[in-house]
Structures are given as structure tokens and as C-alpha cells.
Design a protein around this motif. Sequence first.
Motif, short mmCIF file in Angstrom:
data_model
loop_
_atom_site.label_atom_id
_atom_site.label_comp_id
_atom_site.label_asym_id
_atom_site.label_seq_id
_atom_site.Cartn_x
_atom_site.Cartn_y
_atom_site.Cartn_z
N GLU A 173 22.00 50.19 48.63
CA GLU A 173 23.32 50.29 49.04
C GLU A 173 23.54 51.69 49.71
OE1 GLU A 173 26.54 50.02 49.42
OE2 GLU A 173 26.83 48.87 47.59
N ASP A 174 24.40 51.46 50.65
CA ASP A 174 24.70 52.91 51.64
C ASP A 174 25.90 53.39 51.05
OD1 ASP A 174 25.84 50.14 52.57
OD2 ASP A 174 26.86 51.57 53.89
N GLU A 175 26.71 52.78 50.25
CA GLU A 175 28.03 53.52 49.72
C GLU A 175 27.34 54.40 48.58
OE1 GLU A 175 31.47 51.07 49.87
OE2 GLU A 175 30.23 49.85 50.55
N ASP A 207 22.67 45.11 48.63
CA ASP A 207 23.97 45.13 49.44
C ASP A 207 23.95 44.39 50.67
OD1 ASP A 207 26.90 45.59 49.62
OD2 ASP A 207 26.39 47.38 50.91
N MET A 221 26.01 44.55 53.48
CA MET A 221 26.61 45.15 54.32
C MET A 221 25.75 46.72 54.45
SD MET A 221 28.44 43.27 56.29
CE MET A 221 29.54 44.22 57.51
N LYS A 232 32.21 42.10 45.75
CA LYS A 232 32.71 43.45 44.95
C LYS A 232 34.27 43.11 45.14
CE LYS A 232 29.15 46.22 47.37
NZ LYS A 232 29.13 47.12 48.72
CA CA Z 1 27.43 48.60 52.15
#
Ligand code: CA
Length: 228
Positions: free
Chosen positions: A8-10, A52, A54, A104
Motif C-alpha cells: 500500500e503506497d498510502e 492495494d 492503485m 475502501k
Molecule cells: Ca494506493
Amino acid sequence: MSRVLVVEDESAIAELISINLRHAGYDVTIACDADQAQIEVDGVLPDLVVLDWMLPGQSGLVLAKRWRGQTRTRELPIIMLTARAEEGDMISGLDAGADDYLTKPFSTNELLARIRAVLRRKAPEALDTVVDVAGLKLDPATRRVARDDREVRIGPTEFRLLHFFMTHTERVHSRAQLLDRVWGDHVFIEERTVDVHVKRLREALDPVGCSRMIETVRGAGYRFTQQV
Ligand code: CA
């Protein structure tokens, strides 16, 4: 202790997930993109990946497809996360090989329930073991289904379908996946066939109050749940 890789990039979301998973007793590693995730997987194969969709660079969807195509990672359980709630996306996610799919925002409890279900499913199942889901009992040895000693009468296909559902609860199965797992390699069977047998199975389970355990997930398929 089960190892979970969170891709997950966030960072706020990744932290939130990992704090909750650690609290629940999992060994958690975080990767912020597909490349880092691949490095982690190449190092030690996790027991499950929360992936994730994205991500910057290569998407989670492409990564899931790649893992499914490689021997070492073919069976790697994947729960896909996405901010996109479109039905087509859910189908793409499942077709790419995700074991389950969460949109989400989701609750941590829901994620934990899905993780437990996927990990349980991964555990080797004794094929002749009696399965009990919320009081509904299925005995593969005697081919009997009952709840509170009230017998459920079902045909052989419904029996196999119910057995699959009861050993793979709380996750969405597309019609194509059900055909593959329950019917086997019968490419000439139409997906509508699944609907027919699900309908029969619901009718059979209705007298013992279990028909609602089979949920229709619009645009995606079916889920067997004990949370009714
Ligand atoms: Ca993401």
C-alpha cells in the motif's frame, strides 16, 4: 505466527492496517510499491498479501496476475484493496487471482475476518472431516447435511457446491470460479448453470433456516456467510 505483507503506497492506510494486524498477532511487513513487494516476496514468501490495486508504477492487479503465473507464488493468498467500487473492477480483481476483495473504506474487523477466512482456507483440509458452519453440519463421509438433527435433502451437485461453500466461507466466488472448483474442467457448462444450482441449494436449506447464508454479491458472484 502468520506473516502478512501489506502492499500500500498510502502510508497512513498502511500504518493503520499494520498496527491492527500486529495487534491481532500477525507478523507484518509493509511494501509501498510493486517492486518493493516483489523483493519482499522473493526474500520470504508471506502467508498472505493485502494488496492495494492503485500503486505508483505497476498496479496491484498486474502484480497479482504475475504472481498467479509463477509456480512459487501461484498459491499465495491475496486480498485486494481498492477505492473503486465498480462491479467490473471487482470481477477484474477476482479474475486476476485475488482470493478476496475489499473496497475502501473498510472496517479493520472486516479485513481481519477476511484474512482469517483466507488463511483457514489455505490450511490443509481433511476431505472427510465433518464441516460445521453456524450449526449447519455437512458430513462428506455419509454425504449427509443437517441442522439441529433436521436433515437437509440435496442432490449431488448441490452437495458438492455446499461443501465448497462451507469450506470457503466469507469470500466472494465468481460463477467462473465456482464452475472451476465445483464442476471441474467442464468448459461447455454455462455460468447460468451455477445460478440454477444455487437456487436449488437455497430452496433445500430454507426449511432449516439457512438459505440466507448464501449471499448474492451483485455483479460478482456468491458468498457463503455465517454472519446472518
Ligand atoms: Ca494506493
